[in-house]
Design a protein around this motif. Sequence first.
Motif, PDB file in Angstrom:
ATOM      1  N   GLY A  42       0.809  -1.217   0.000  1.00 55.52           N
ATOM      2  CA  GLY A  42       0.000   0.000   0.000  1.00 55.52           C
ATOM      3  C   GLY A  42       0.838   1.261   0.000  1.00 55.52           C
ATOM      4  N   GLY A  43       2.060   1.166  -0.524  1.00 59.75           N
ATOM      5  CA  GLY A  43       2.919   2.336  -0.603  1.00 59.75           C
ATOM      6  C   GLY A  43       3.625   2.673   0.692  1.00 59.75           C
ATOM      7  N   ARG A  44       3.575   1.755   1.664  1.00 60.17           N
ATOM      8  CA  ARG A  44       4.199   2.016   2.972  1.00 60.17           C
ATOM      9  C   ARG A  44       5.162   0.892   3.344  1.00 60.17           C
ATOM     10  NH1 ARG A  44       2.589   5.772   6.075  1.00 60.17           N
ATOM     11  NH2 ARG A  44       2.957   4.588   8.009  1.00 60.17           N
ATOM     12  N   LEU A  45       6.014   0.527   2.395  1.00 60.41           N
ATOM     13  CA  LEU A  45       6.956  -0.562   2.623  1.00 60.41           C
ATOM     14  C   LEU A  45       7.941  -0.224   3.730  1.00 60.41           C
ATOM     15  CD1 LEU A  45       8.065  -3.332   1.743  1.00 60.41           C
ATOM     16  CD2 LEU A  45       9.535  -2.137   0.103  1.00 60.41           C
ATOM     17  N   ALA A  46       8.423   0.996   3.773  1.00 56.59           N
ATOM     18  CA  ALA A  46       9.436   1.383   4.758  1.00 56.59           C
ATOM     19  C   ALA A  46       8.951   1.190   6.194  1.00 56.59           C
ATOM     20  CB  ALA A  46       9.857   2.837   4.556  1.00 56.59           C
ATOM     21  N   ALA A  47       7.630   1.204   6.392  1.00 56.96           N
ATOM     22  CA  ALA A  47       7.073   1.044   7.735  1.00 56.96           C
ATOM     23  C   ALA A  47       6.430  -0.330   7.931  1.00 56.96           C
ATOM     24  CB  ALA A  47       6.036   2.138   7.994  1.00 56.96           C
ATOM     25  N   ALA A  48       6.666  -1.259   6.998  1.00 54.77           N
ATOM     26  CA  ALA A  48       5.996  -2.562   7.029  1.00 54.77           C
ATOM     27  C   ALA A  48       6.364  -3.378   8.259  1.00 54.77           C
ATOM     28  CB  ALA A  48       6.331  -3.348   5.768  1.00 54.77           C
ATOM     29  N   THR A  49       5.397  -4.150   8.741  1.00 54.86           N
ATOM     30  CA  THR A  49       5.610  -5.066   9.865  1.00 54.86           C
ATOM     31  C   THR A  49       5.910  -6.455   9.314  1.00 54.86           C
ATOM     32  OG1 THR A  49       3.276  -5.681   9.922  1.00 54.86           O
ATOM     33  CG2 THR A  49       3.950  -3.766  11.257  1.00 54.86           C
ATOM     34  N   PRO A  50       6.399  -7.370  10.162  1.00 60.03           N
ATOM     35  CA  PRO A  50       6.608  -8.749   9.710  1.00 60.03           C
ATOM     36  C   PRO A  50       5.346  -9.371   9.118  1.00 60.03           C
ATOM     37  CG  PRO A  50       7.732  -8.417  11.786  1.00 60.03           C
ATOM     38  CD  PRO A  50       6.927  -7.171  11.541  1.00 60.03           C
TER      39      PRO A  50
END
Length: 309
Positions: A42-50
Amino acid sequence: MDATDSATIERFLEMMAAERGAARNTLAAYRRDLDQASALAGGRLAAATPAVLRKIMAGYASLAASSAARKLSALRQYFAFLQDEGERADNPALDIARPATRRPLPRILTHDDVERLFAQAGEEAEGEAPPAAAIRLLLLLELLYGSGLRASELVSLPRRAIAGERAFLIVRGKGDKERLVPLSERARVAFDRWLPLLAEGSAWLFPSGKGHVSRVRLFQMLRDLAGRAGVNPQSVSPHVLRHAFATHLLEGGADLRALQLMLGHADIATTEIYTHVDSRRLVELVNRRHPLARMDVGAASVDVEAPSA
């Protein structure tokens, strides 16, 4: 794509190019994998969780294990970069199990196959005035099997690659990294025959048109030679000759680390693929070289008393 993802992916790729010397194709593959992962996140890879990464990797279930493993590797390195930059406290990709991959053993040529190729190439380059193409092919063959060069490294060798009495070549390989590779006496002799036939002012050792011989043309020349030498053309390619160089050196007792340097492998795990040998040779090695092979079988037997009741 989120602006944060776009910026961090760009900085990550710049780091890979500047600090690790990643090749252009490698950088392009990382970009594709990370852009795809960012879209799936969703365009938020840098903040992705496991959990988000597991969902992304689950979507790659239909891919070959090697492709999925490459995508996971890109994620792990990307998040390691964010950690180093202080933008994340963790690397969530480390919680994802690496897809099981099985690296295929390389195709190799037998010593007899190699001898046939050289015999044919040598015969065609004999005589008072042999065709220039025959001498060129002999030198190409000597450098492929005698120095273990990649096809792209070989065809793009500059004219000055072999100079004076040097016993080695300085080759620019993957990631624009330079390494030393051995230059055999046989290759030197073939080069001395080829040099007078080169056009004046040519920048390449193997010129063709406005550039140099292509990898495709090299592939075709080798397969044609194999057919004339009575070797299955389907079993011969520039990469197969590089495999033969490595495998036959190891069979002769070469050191794995030295071979890694000659082949230009960044990771010795890549070189270890050449340590494959057939089971018959392994058994022979154990029977002849292992300390047990020199022990008296009778002396090795021990009488064991039955335990008392």
